[in-house]
Design an enzyme around this catalytic site. Structure first.
Site, mmCIF file in Angstrom:
data_model
loop_
_atom_site.group_PDB
_atom_site.id
_atom_site.type_symbol
_atom_site.label_atom_id
_atom_site.label_comp_id
_atom_site.label_asym_id
_atom_site.label_seq_id
_atom_site.Cartn_x
_atom_site.Cartn_y
_atom_site.Cartn_z
ATOM 1 C CG ASP A 156 -7.515 3.695 2.254
ATOM 2 O OD1 ASP A 156 -8.442 3.434 1.447
ATOM 3 O OD2 ASP A 156 -7.421 4.779 2.843
ATOM 4 C CE LYS A 189 -2.559 0.824 3.611
ATOM 5 N NZ LYS A 189 -3.061 1.858 4.484
#
Ligand code: SF4
Length: 212
Positions: A139, A121
C-alpha cells in the site's frame, strides 16, 4: 541494500512486535476480513472500524448481507469514502460468494481478484491475514518505506511487491506486510518521518533521514 542489513531490519521488527496483525476489527472470519479490507480502500482503518461492528451485527455472513440489501448496507457505511460504490461491490461480491463458493471466501488468488471491488492488494491481505500465505500487499505506506529505506526500491507498487518477495528472508515473509505498514503508519510517516525514534535508523539508507 544488502541482505545482511535487510535481515537485521526484519529481526528488529520481529523482536519489537512478534505477532503483528491488521488494525481492522473483525472476528477472525475470512468473510468479515474481506469486507473490512474492501471498505478500507482509500479510507483509514479507523473510519472502517467505526462502521463494521454495526454492519457485521446486522449481516455476519454473505447470505445475511444479501438479505440486508443495498440501502441498509449504505446506511451502515455512509461515513466511509466512496460508500455507494463500496456497498454495490459488497452486494455483488456476496452474491458471487453465495452462488459460486457456498458462502465461503475462496483461498485462491484468481478467484479473489475476480470479485467486484477486490484487487491484488485486497487479495494479498486476505491471503496473508486470513489464510496465512506469505504475501505482501503493498500500500502507500509500504511503498514509501521500501523506497526510502532501500529495503525494496521500485517505481510501482507491483515492482516493490515483486522485489519484496525476492529479498525478504523466508522466515519473515508472513509478517513483513504488517511490520512495514505499521512502521510507515507510526514511524516512517509521509510528511515527517520520526527518524530520531526509529528502530532501524542506523540501517536505513534514506539520504534525507535525520540521525540520532
Ligand atoms: S530512519 Fe527515518 S526515513 Fe529511515 S526508516 Fe526510520 S523513520 Fe523512515
Amino acid at each position: 541494500m544488502n541482505a545482511q542489513k535487510r535481515n537485521e531490519i526484519f529481526a528488529r521488527f520481529q523482536a519489537a512486535c512478534p505477532h503483528p496483525t491488521t488494525e481492522l476489527v473483525f472476528n477472525h472470519d475470512p468473510f468479515q476480513l474481506l469486507i473490512a479490507v474492501l471498505l478500507s480502500a482509500q479510507a483509514t482503518d479507523v473510519s472502517v472500524n467505526k462502521c463494521t461492528p454495526a454492519l457485521f451485527a446486522a449481516a455476519p455472513t454473505p447470505e445475511a448481507m444479501l438479505d440486508l440489501g443495498l440501502d441498509d448496507i449504505m446506511a451502515c457505511i455512509r461515513t466511509i469514502g466512496l460508500y455507494k460504490t463500496k456497498a454495490r461491490h459488497i452486494l455483488a461480491t456476496c452474491r458471487i460468494l453465495v452462488e459460486q463458493y457456498g458462502g465461503r471466501v475462496p483461498e485462491d488468488r484468481a478467484a479473489l481478484e475476480s470479485l467486484p471491488g477486490v484487487g491484488r492488494k485486497t487479495a494479498n491481505v486476505v491471503l496473508n491475514t486470513a489464510f496465512g500465505w506469505p504475501t505482501i500487499a503493498v500500500d502507500t505506506h509500504i511503498f514509501r518505506v521500501c523506497n526510502r529505506t532501500g529495503i525494496a526500491k521500485g517505481k510501482t507498487v507491483r515492482a516493490v511487491e515483486d522485489k519484496l518477495m525476492k529479498v525478504v528472508p523466508k522466515q519473515y515473509q508472513l509478517h513483513a506486510h504488517h511490520w512495514l505498514i505499521l512502521h510507515g503508519r507510526y514511524t516512517c510517516k509521509a510528511r515527517k518521518p520520526l527518524c530520531e525514534q526509529c528502530l532501524i535508523n542506523d540501517l536505513c539508507e534514506y539520504p534525507a533521514k535525520s540521525t540520532i
